[in-house]
Design a protein around this motif. Structure first.
Motif, short mmCIF file in Angstrom:
data_model
loop_
_atom_site.label_atom_id
_atom_site.label_comp_id
_atom_site.label_asym_id
_atom_site.label_seq_id
_atom_site.Cartn_x
_atom_site.Cartn_y
_atom_site.Cartn_z
N TRP A 98 46.91 32.80 47.31
CA TRP A 98 45.61 33.46 47.18
C TRP A 98 45.48 34.15 45.83
O TRP A 98 44.39 34.20 45.26
CB TRP A 98 45.37 34.45 48.31
CG TRP A 98 45.33 33.85 49.68
CD1 TRP A 98 45.80 34.43 50.82
CD2 TRP A 98 44.83 32.57 50.08
NE1 TRP A 98 45.61 33.59 51.89
CE2 TRP A 98 45.01 32.44 51.46
CE3 TRP A 98 44.23 31.51 49.40
CZ2 TRP A 98 44.62 31.31 52.18
CZ3 TRP A 98 43.85 30.37 50.12
CH2 TRP A 98 44.05 30.29 51.48
N GLN A 99 46.57 34.69 45.34
CA GLN A 99 46.55 35.34 44.03
C GLN A 99 46.14 34.31 42.97
O GLN A 99 45.24 34.56 42.16
CB GLN A 99 47.91 35.93 43.71
CG GLN A 99 47.96 36.64 42.38
CD GLN A 99 49.31 37.30 42.14
OE1 GLN A 99 50.12 37.45 43.04
NE2 GLN A 99 49.54 37.70 40.92
N ALA A 100 46.79 33.15 42.98
CA ALA A 100 46.47 32.11 42.00
C ALA A 100 45.06 31.56 42.20
O ALA A 100 44.32 31.35 41.24
CB ALA A 100 47.50 30.99 42.08
N ALA A 101 44.70 31.33 43.46
CA ALA A 101 43.37 30.78 43.76
C ALA A 101 42.27 31.77 43.37
O ALA A 101 41.23 31.37 42.82
CB ALA A 101 43.27 30.43 45.24
N GLY A 102 42.48 33.05 43.65
CA GLY A 102 41.50 34.06 43.28
C GLY A 102 41.31 34.14 41.77
O GLY A 102 40.19 34.21 41.27
N TYR A 103 42.42 34.12 41.06
CA TYR A 103 42.37 34.16 39.60
C TYR A 103 41.59 32.94 39.08
O TYR A 103 40.71 33.07 38.24
CB TYR A 103 43.79 34.17 39.03
CG TYR A 103 43.85 34.36 37.54
CD1 TYR A 103 44.01 35.62 36.99
CD2 TYR A 103 43.76 33.27 36.68
CE1 TYR A 103 44.07 35.79 35.61
CE2 TYR A 103 43.82 33.43 35.31
CZ TYR A 103 43.97 34.70 34.77
OH TYR A 103 44.02 34.86 33.42
N ALA A 104 41.91 31.76 39.61
CA ALA A 104 41.24 30.53 39.18
C ALA A 104 39.74 30.59 39.49
O ALA A 104 38.91 30.18 38.66
CB ALA A 104 41.88 29.32 39.85
N MET A 105 39.39 31.09 40.67
CA MET A 105 37.98 31.20 41.04
C MET A 105 37.25 32.14 40.08
O MET A 105 36.14 31.86 39.63
CB MET A 105 37.84 31.70 42.48
CG MET A 105 36.40 31.82 42.94
SD MET A 105 36.25 32.30 44.68
CE MET A 105 36.99 33.93 44.68
N GLY A 106 37.87 33.26 39.76
CA GLY A 106 37.26 34.20 38.83
C GLY A 106 37.09 33.60 37.46
O GLY A 106 36.02 33.73 36.83
N ALA A 107 38.12 32.94 36.96
CA ALA A 107 38.04 32.33 35.64
C ALA A 107 36.98 31.23 35.61
O ALA A 107 36.19 31.13 34.66
CB ALA A 107 39.40 31.77 35.24
N ALA A 108 36.94 30.40 36.67
CA ALA A 108 35.96 29.31 36.72
C ALA A 108 34.53 29.84 36.71
O ALA A 108 33.68 29.30 35.99
CB ALA A 108 36.21 28.44 37.95
N THR A 109 34.28 30.88 37.49
CA THR A 109 32.91 31.40 37.52
C THR A 109 32.57 32.07 36.20
O THR A 109 31.44 31.96 35.72
CB THR A 109 32.67 32.35 38.71
OG1 THR A 109 33.62 33.42 38.68
CG2 THR A 109 32.75 31.60 40.04
N ALA A 110 33.53 32.74 35.57
CA ALA A 110 33.27 33.36 34.27
C ALA A 110 32.98 32.30 33.21
O ALA A 110 32.16 32.52 32.31
CB ALA A 110 34.44 34.24 33.86
N LEU A 111 33.64 31.16 33.31
CA LEU A 111 33.37 30.06 32.36
C LEU A 111 31.94 29.56 32.51
O LEU A 111 31.35 29.04 31.55
CB LEU A 111 34.36 28.91 32.57
CG LEU A 111 35.76 29.17 32.03
CD1 LEU A 111 36.73 28.09 32.53
CD2 LEU A 111 35.77 29.24 30.50
#
Length: 162
Positions: free
Chosen positions: A64-77
């Motif tokens: 979840w830590q990795a998935a949350g980080y990826a989700m945040g980065a993807a939406t920020a992109l």
């Protein structure tokens, strides 16, 4: 009591990793920084209570830590408004999750209930702030937030089992 999510506001950390590259931080980026700091406070308090009670965190926490980080980065992109839409969607699910926990606790654990209620209000404030920063103007807002809400509900459900 089980801690269902990993690192403090991993999705905020992912957003900041993308948005902070811009040397001129916007009001939205500064809002994300403040929200991330509150999440660190929440995490520390829950971490302390989990350890005091001898409760095992979910085995899925690293994922979840990795998935949350990826989700945040993807939406920020996708842009600052999409990052704010992510915040709205996550906080909507956390709103429901905390409300359910508060109801289930009843009067059995007053300290825990008070802590969750305080953090619940913080999460509602995060959602409202994200909306005030144009979250609903993000591209494909209804689809984006529906997908994020669904993923968060699935994460909570799986974490409660594992």
């Amino acid at each position: 009591m089980r801690r269902e999510f990993g690192a403090p506001g991993a999705f905020y950390q992912g957003q900041l990793a993308v948005l902070a590259r811009n040397s001129r931080a916007s009001a939205r980026t500064e809002a994300i920084r403040r929200m991330a700091e509150q999440e660190r406070v929440h995490f520390a308090a829950f971490d302390r209570m989990v350890k005091e009670r001898g409760v095992r965190p979910t085995a899925l926490e690293p994922f979840w830590q990795a998935a949350g980080y990826a989700m945040g980065a993807a939406t920020a992109l996708m842009g600052e408004k999409a990052a704010m839409a992510c915040t709205v969607a996550v906080e909507d699910v956390i709103d429901q999750h905390y409300a359910n926990q508060i109801e289930r606790l009843g009067e059995t654990e007053p300290e825990l209930k008070q802590t969750i209620a305080k953090f619940h209000q913080d999460e509602l404030d995060h959602r409202d702030e994200a909306l005030s920063h144009g979250a609903s103007e993000a591209p494909a807002y209804p689809l984006l937030t529906a997908a994020i809400r669904l993923s968060c509900r699935i994460a909570i459900s799986l974490s409660q089992r594992l």
